[in-house]
Design a protein around this motif. Sequence first.
Motif, mmCIF file in Angstrom:
data_model
loop_
_atom_site.group_PDB
_atom_site.id
_atom_site.type_symbol
_atom_site.label_atom_id
_atom_site.label_comp_id
_atom_site.label_asym_id
_atom_site.label_seq_id
_atom_site.Cartn_x
_atom_site.Cartn_y
_atom_site.Cartn_z
ATOM 1 N N LEU A 1 0.866 -1.113 -0.033
ATOM 2 C CA LEU A 1 0.072 0.024 -0.101
ATOM 3 C C LEU A 1 0.749 1.201 -0.148
ATOM 4 C CD1 LEU A 1 -2.774 -1.243 2.586
ATOM 5 C CD2 LEU A 1 -2.924 -0.680 -0.003
ATOM 6 N N ALA A 2 2.004 0.992 0.331
ATOM 7 C CA ALA A 2 3.056 2.213 0.643
ATOM 8 C C ALA A 2 3.218 3.157 -0.855
ATOM 9 C CB ALA A 2 4.435 1.854 0.825
ATOM 10 N N VAL A 3 2.966 2.352 -1.782
ATOM 11 C CA VAL A 3 3.261 3.014 -3.162
ATOM 12 C C VAL A 3 2.149 3.521 -3.872
ATOM 13 C CG1 VAL A 3 5.382 1.805 -3.911
ATOM 14 C CG2 VAL A 3 3.023 0.946 -4.459
ATOM 15 N N GLU A 4 0.923 3.465 -2.910
ATOM 16 C CA GLU A 4 -0.415 4.053 -3.125
ATOM 17 C C GLU A 4 -0.951 3.346 -4.646
ATOM 18 O OE1 GLU A 4 -0.481 8.152 -2.896
ATOM 19 O OE2 GLU A 4 -0.192 8.153 -0.957
ATOM 20 N N ALA B 1 8.500 -9.210 -5.800
ATOM 21 C CA ALA B 1 7.966 -8.057 -4.967
ATOM 22 C C ALA B 1 8.671 -6.766 -5.191
ATOM 23 C CB ALA B 1 8.072 -8.709 -3.633
ATOM 24 N N ALA B 2 9.873 -6.855 -5.553
ATOM 25 C CA ALA B 2 10.549 -5.647 -5.587
ATOM 26 C C ALA B 2 10.379 -4.847 -7.091
ATOM 27 C CB ALA B 2 12.242 -5.722 -5.471
ATOM 28 N N ARG B 3 10.191 -6.080 -8.177
ATOM 29 C CA ARG B 3 9.688 -5.323 -9.526
ATOM 30 C C ARG B 3 8.473 -4.755 -9.410
ATOM 31 N NH1 ARG B 3 9.227 -7.912 -14.674
ATOM 32 N NH2 ARG B 3 8.813 -10.194 -13.573
ATOM 33 N N VAL B 4 7.505 -5.429 -8.568
ATOM 34 C CA VAL B 4 6.198 -4.684 -8.419
ATOM 35 C C VAL B 4 6.260 -3.293 -7.809
ATOM 36 C CG1 VAL B 4 3.755 -5.088 -7.858
ATOM 37 C CG2 VAL B 4 5.004 -6.987 -8.626
ATOM 38 N N LEU B 5 7.077 -3.293 -6.945
ATOM 39 C CA LEU B 5 7.292 -2.184 -6.100
ATOM 40 C C LEU B 5 7.969 -0.947 -6.792
ATOM 41 C CD1 LEU B 5 8.005 -3.421 -2.508
ATOM 42 C CD2 LEU B 5 5.914 -2.091 -3.171
#
Lengths: 363, 314
Positions: free
Chosen positions: A151-154, B184-188
Amino acid sequence: MSISIRKVTKRYKRFHALDDISLEIPEGQLVALLGPSGSGKTTLLRIIAGLDQPDSGSVLFHGADAGKASIRDRKVGFVFQHYALFRHMTIFDNVAFGLAVRPRESRPSKADINDKVHRLLEMVQLDWCADRYPHQLSGGQRQRIALARALAVEPSVLLLDEPFGALDAKVRAELRRWLRRLHDDTGITSVFVTHDQEEAMEVSDRVVVINNGKVEQEGTPADIYDHPASPFVFQFIGNVNLFQGRVHQGWANVGGVKLEMPEHGSVEDAPAIGYVRPHDVVVTRHNDEGSLAATIRHIHAIGPLARVELTPQKQSGVFEAQMPSEVVKSMHLEVGETVYVAPRKVKVFIEPSPGSSPPPPAT
Amino acid sequence: MRETVTIARPHAKPRALTEPRWVRYTLTALALGFLALFLLIPLVAVFWEALSKGFGTYLASFHDVYAWHAIKLTLIVVAASVICNGVFGITAAWAITKFSFRGKSLLLTLIDLPFAVSPVIAGLIFVLLFGLQGVFGPWLRDHDLKMIFAVPGIVLATMFITFPFVARELIPVMQSQGTEEEEAARVLGAGGWRIFWRITLPNIKWGLLYGLILCSARAMGEFGAVSVVSGHISGRTNTLPLHIEILYNEYQFVSAFACASLLTLLALVTLVVKSLVEWHTHRIEALAEAEAFEDRPEGADSPHQPLHPHRDHP
């Protein structure tokens, strides 16, 4: 943000993981992709996220083809079944990661990141563990951190892959309610994958039942429970008794009970199966027309609901009736006793003969 | 009637579960004896011989220009092969564990090739390829490049001998970790380069270090392959092991053993570092295991009401 899935197909070698799936996910809803393992539901979720590419078909975010956008521009939050927290980073750094890796122009200041991470940690009620490492937390706590990180990246879409699959029943039920509240508060379009029908029914606004890479049925949880569109959905969701029978010119004979089936009026003598939910099985002591003599084999009367196991006298097999424990008590039902059973509600599906398309269901 | 049971010291095993005393002592003595005969005595002998004419003579052996050059060359070769094999090892392990492609199992097998091929043959292969009469020989000569009987050849031969270590060490580590954290890092929103530095590398660093240590230990002591390609030119292409051989053949025992003691010391240091890394990875694994164990939920202590109570306590 609304999501449209248009004719998506994905194969792994010979295996058809997704077979021409089209689906609309309206904005702001919490949608469950429900299906047995190997049904393709996780593949579909990964394609929505952009972690996998479909062989053909497209995914549209708000009407725009997301296939052209990079994963970063899709703005999705993804929660993995096994959390996938960064094990060498503190909880704080885990949650901050998505903000810290932004390009310099759009990256918030250190203080802003700090504020935001602490707000998210408060929201998941884990503010006290900012300096800990993932291995120091329990499974349920880790999954909450994974949610905070997503959720942090909205994100404009939140995708959850069997989010509670690795947790035990009690934590699972808690997190389930918590996820529902979270969704009601944020209103973010969410899709979650589960093989647990109870979970799907309890949490979601809409359920999409997937089997063998195809959508079997979609609708509200009540719709799907009350009006299953196929034998598969009937059996996958809730308990059900099966009665073999035949349909002939508008009449069905299932389990020795004759029923009028005007929808099947044109059918000439076809094999069929009647589906009856255990709570739609009425047990009485008087032999009415259309009821079936059966012997009680077993009574499980623990808690408010009792399950009564019955054997029909003219046929083989076992079926189950469900009723309040009070009724069992007041009727003085005993094991070994003969009772009469009538279905309150039957759904008959004609067994598809090879080569023909499955006929419409009738209630 | 009650039987009385004497309770032995808590750590002592019941006698019935262990071997007779003489068997235990004989086996232990045998193992220690072998260790002393084949490892400890030679080790002591190296230092004994090196210091037999006093510490001054020992130090003087290193003042020799050629000895000094051999030490420097060895360190250069080690550094070069460690860096190259580190990069190659990470690339190969990455390719093998994170992608599926044709020829993957072939690549896996080929990585092990240097273990199977005799170092001398490895050296000969490079002579055949890059020597004056070799496949690339004329081309190299025309461009005034020298591989065989020069430093590049030595580095190449050492790299060939040591390249399995890092990849072999990393493949199981990366396999067990899977790709979820990277995804996970890629999606972030992290890019490939950042994912490598911030997620992958920290997760594999201990395995990588262990591989690099093994690689450098082997690179330091490599004799066979290097011997073939180097040409034994003192002050130019002699590494430490080759230099020791020359000294020994010239009956300069003190100098030979002094250099040998240096190599031995390097080996001992490597061994200590290796043990430290091993100890650390074990600790990490133990943590991970504890983590898996604790994966059971908060609230496991809540009262359950089993429908069919287990009869644990008859």
